[in-house]
Design a protein around this motif. Structure first.
Motif, mmCIF file in Angstrom:
data_model
loop_
_atom_site.group_PDB
_atom_site.id
_atom_site.type_symbol
_atom_site.label_atom_id
_atom_site.label_comp_id
_atom_site.label_asym_id
_atom_site.label_seq_id
_atom_site.Cartn_x
_atom_site.Cartn_y
_atom_site.Cartn_z
ATOM 1 N N SER A 180 10.060 -27.196 -11.335
ATOM 2 C CA SER A 180 10.133 -27.885 -10.049
ATOM 3 C C SER A 180 9.244 -27.150 -9.055
ATOM 4 C CB SER A 180 11.581 -27.908 -9.554
ATOM 5 O OG SER A 180 11.663 -28.407 -8.243
ATOM 6 N N SER A 181 8.513 -27.905 -8.244
ATOM 7 C CA SER A 181 7.644 -27.307 -7.231
ATOM 8 C C SER A 181 7.900 -27.985 -5.886
ATOM 9 C CB SER A 181 6.170 -27.450 -7.635
ATOM 10 O OG SER A 181 5.326 -26.771 -6.735
ATOM 11 N N VAL A 209 -4.804 -28.705 -3.059
ATOM 12 C CA VAL A 209 -4.945 -28.912 -4.502
ATOM 13 C C VAL A 209 -3.608 -29.415 -5.030
ATOM 14 C CG1 VAL A 209 -6.748 -27.167 -4.774
ATOM 15 C CG2 VAL A 209 -4.349 -26.512 -5.076
ATOM 16 N N ASN A 210 -3.662 -30.124 -6.140
ATOM 17 C CA ASN A 210 -2.429 -30.690 -6.690
ATOM 18 C C ASN A 210 -1.785 -29.663 -7.614
ATOM 19 O OD1 ASN A 210 -0.508 -32.292 -8.242
ATOM 20 N ND2 ASN A 210 -1.478 -34.054 -7.258
ATOM 21 N N ASN A 211 -0.795 -28.954 -7.088
ATOM 22 C CA ASN A 211 -0.197 -27.826 -7.800
ATOM 23 C C ASN A 211 0.348 -28.236 -9.161
ATOM 24 O OD1 ASN A 211 -0.667 -26.312 -5.404
ATOM 25 N ND2 ASN A 211 1.264 -27.069 -4.554
ATOM 26 N N ILE A 212 1.094 -29.328 -9.191
ATOM 27 C CA ILE A 212 1.684 -29.780 -10.451
ATOM 28 C C ILE A 212 0.629 -30.398 -11.359
ATOM 29 C CG2 ILE A 212 3.133 -31.657 -11.357
ATOM 30 C CD1 ILE A 212 5.294 -30.781 -9.413
ATOM 31 N N GLY A 213 -0.327 -31.117 -10.789
ATOM 32 C CA GLY A 213 -1.392 -31.676 -11.612
ATOM 33 C C GLY A 213 -2.175 -30.594 -12.333
ATOM 34 N N ILE A 214 -2.464 -29.499 -11.620
ATOM 35 C CA ILE A 214 -3.143 -28.360 -12.239
ATOM 36 C C ILE A 214 -2.252 -27.760 -13.321
ATOM 37 C CG2 ILE A 214 -3.900 -25.989 -11.799
ATOM 38 C CD1 ILE A 214 -4.909 -27.016 -9.052
ATOM 39 N N ARG A 239 4.165 -23.337 -0.469
ATOM 40 C CA ARG A 239 3.456 -24.151 0.501
ATOM 41 C C ARG A 239 2.024 -23.629 0.507
ATOM 42 N NH1 ARG A 239 6.984 -27.051 4.164
ATOM 43 N NH2 ARG A 239 8.275 -28.196 2.700
ATOM 44 N N PRO A 240 1.015 -24.455 0.644
ATOM 45 C CA PRO A 240 1.089 -25.890 0.909
ATOM 46 C C PRO A 240 1.561 -26.686 -0.307
ATOM 47 C CG PRO A 240 -1.186 -25.230 0.565
ATOM 48 C CD PRO A 240 -0.383 -23.966 0.581
ATOM 49 N N PRO A 241 2.079 -27.901 -0.031
ATOM 50 C CA PRO A 241 2.462 -28.791 -1.124
ATOM 51 C C PRO A 241 1.217 -29.308 -1.841
ATOM 52 C CG PRO A 241 2.620 -29.944 0.966
ATOM 53 C CD PRO A 241 2.266 -28.519 1.298
ATOM 54 N N GLY A 242 1.419 -30.200 -2.822
ATOM 55 C CA GLY A 242 0.257 -30.618 -3.595
ATOM 56 C C GLY A 242 0.150 -32.075 -3.964
ATOM 57 N N HIS A 243 1.239 -32.861 -3.840
ATOM 58 C CA HIS A 243 1.246 -34.151 -4.528
ATOM 59 C C HIS A 243 0.361 -35.226 -3.884
ATOM 60 C CE1 HIS A 243 4.788 -36.321 -2.283
ATOM 61 N NE2 HIS A 243 4.128 -35.527 -1.450
ATOM 62 N N HIS A 244 -0.173 -34.977 -2.686
ATOM 63 C CA HIS A 244 -1.134 -35.927 -2.099
ATOM 64 C C HIS A 244 -2.589 -35.612 -2.469
ATOM 65 C CE1 HIS A 244 1.918 -37.964 0.135
ATOM 66 N NE2 HIS A 244 2.193 -36.947 0.921
ATOM 67 N N ALA A 245 -2.837 -34.433 -2.990
ATOM 68 C CA ALA A 245 -4.213 -34.036 -3.299
ATOM 69 C C ALA A 245 -4.709 -34.789 -4.537
ATOM 70 C CB ALA A 245 -4.300 -32.538 -3.524
ATOM 71 N N ALA A 292 -0.691 -23.092 -6.397
ATOM 72 C CA ALA A 292 -0.997 -23.565 -7.742
ATOM 73 C C ALA A 292 -0.750 -22.467 -8.769
ATOM 74 C CB ALA A 292 -2.445 -24.040 -7.816
ATOM 75 N N GLY A 293 -1.041 -21.229 -8.386
ATOM 76 C CA GLY A 293 -0.823 -20.108 -9.297
ATOM 77 C C GLY A 293 0.636 -19.882 -9.628
ATOM 78 N N ALA A 294 1.533 -20.212 -8.693
ATOM 79 C CA ALA A 294 2.965 -20.071 -8.970
ATOM 80 C C ALA A 294 3.388 -21.004 -10.104
ATOM 81 C CB ALA A 294 3.775 -20.363 -7.714
ATOM 82 N N VAL A 295 2.846 -22.220 -10.118
ATOM 83 C CA VAL A 295 3.165 -23.159 -11.189
ATOM 84 C C VAL A 295 2.617 -22.639 -12.520
ATOM 85 C CG1 VAL A 295 2.873 -25.528 -12.010
ATOM 86 C CG2 VAL A 295 3.225 -25.092 -9.568
ATOM 87 N N ILE A 296 1.400 -22.121 -12.496
ATOM 88 C CA ILE A 296 0.813 -21.542 -13.709
ATOM 89 C C ILE A 296 1.643 -20.358 -14.199
ATOM 90 C CG2 ILE A 296 -1.193 -20.227 -14.539
ATOM 91 C CD1 ILE A 296 -2.924 -22.138 -12.837
ATOM 92 N N SER A 297 2.082 -19.514 -13.271
ATOM 93 C CA SER A 297 2.912 -18.365 -13.638
ATOM 94 C C SER A 297 4.229 -18.808 -14.269
ATOM 95 C CB SER A 297 3.177 -17.509 -12.396
ATOM 96 O OG SER A 297 3.966 -16.387 -12.712
ATOM 97 N N ALA A 298 4.818 -19.874 -13.718
ATOM 98 C CA ALA A 298 6.062 -20.397 -14.299
ATOM 99 C C ALA A 298 5.838 -20.877 -15.735
ATOM 100 C CB ALA A 298 6.601 -21.536 -13.436
ATOM 101 N N LEU A 299 4.710 -21.539 -15.965
ATOM 102 C CA LEU A 299 4.387 -21.983 -17.326
ATOM 103 C C LEU A 299 4.220 -20.797 -18.264
ATOM 104 C CD1 LEU A 299 1.937 -24.817 -16.324
ATOM 105 C CD2 LEU A 299 3.974 -25.158 -17.750
#
Length: 284
Positions: free
Chosen positions: A222-223, A64-69, A47-53, A20-27
């Motif tokens: 993209s994640s 946790v939902n990486n993109i949702g966060i 990894r782990p992925p996130g879209h089912h969380a 999840a932090g990688a997505v935040i860092s990209a933002l």
């Protein structure tokens, strides 16, 4: 153990937070005022992925939902308004839909194999587009893929439908849930996509980002989600990243020198801004 697919181990917490932090860092990289390189796209190889969380439940390899966060972070820290999440993983992103369902600032679109895990994401076809029975189905856009070779034809048809609806939504930021388990070689699906299908899918998201704003294209993050045949995953990720890194739509690159409205000698302010943008991203 959360479920048979989602097992907590020694480093699970750290891995999930880093994903999840990688997505935040990209933002932060994209929206930072010090972004002098004008970064507009990022790929998070996590990894782990996130879209089912879901908001209240971890499941399906996802904690946790990486993109949702990331979506909520972009809205709260950078005042991003409308956000699109588009998902070509072979499994429906039930967690991402759960977060978007009652949030009108979020668009969610998914192609996924019919009758595969987790069994959600009903496709309202033929009641789609202008024929929808529920207006929400133009913001929550689910499309089935059938198993077998016809899945490649279906994917091009249905992914295009999702992107067309996304353009109407007019997002200010686009997330791609990039799962590559719809690949022909993947053990968790019966669809038969190949690397070139993911290449095309990535290109039309970028095309849409320029269609929405030709001068300042909509950022794309993209994640990584699924993908369980290592060779197919590696090849698919490589082609996806190549497109994310290098692709500029022809309509932007190939300025028609015979068109006075797009001539480099024209004094129109919008054309000057477009030319400056091309120079900024290294197109001379």
């Amino acid at each position: 153990m959360i479920d048979s697919d989602t097992v907590v181990m020694w480093k699970t917490r750290s891995a999930a937070l880093r994903a999840a932090g990688a997505v935040i860092s990209a933002l932060d990289d994209i929206y930072s005022p010090t972004n002098t390189n004008k970064i507009k796209r990022a790929f998070c190889c996590v990894r782990p992925p996130g879209h089912h969380a879901e908001r209240l439940r971890s499941m399906g390899f996802c904690f946790v939902n990486n993109i949702g966060i990331g979506a909520k972070y972009a809205q709260s820290k950078y005042n991003v308004g409308r956000i699109a999440i588009v998902d070509f993983d072979v499994h429906h992103g039930n967690g991402s839909e759960d977060g978007a369902l009652e949030d009108e600032s979020i668009f969610f679109g998914s192609t996924h194999e019919k009758d595969n895990y987790p069994g959600t994401g009903a496709d309202p076809t033929p009641n789609i587009g202008d024929k929808v029975l529920n207006p929400k189905h133009r913001r929550i856009v689910n499309r089935y893929l059938q198993r077998g070779p016809y899945s490649r034809v279906q994917f091009k048809e249905k992914w295009k439908q999702i992107i067309d609806e996304m353009i109407l939504f007019k997002p200010e930021l686009i997330f791609i849930s990039a799962g590559f388990d719809a690949h022909d070689d993947d053990p968790l699906s019966s669809t038969e996509l190949i690397e070139e299908d993911f290449e095309w899918a990535t290109r039309i998201v970028i095309d849409a980002s320029y269609q929405l704003n030709p001068i300042n294209p909509v950022p794309i993050i993209s994640s990584l989600e699924g993908g369980y045949d290592l060779k197919a995953l590696a090849n698919s990720v490589a082609i996806h990243v190549d497109v994310m890194n290098d692709y500029i739509p022809d309509s932007i690159v190939n300025i028609d020198s015979n068109d006075s409205t797009t001539s480099t000698n024209n004094n129109d302010n919008e054309v000057k801004a477009l030319i400056k943008h091309m120079e900024d991203i290294g197109l001379k």
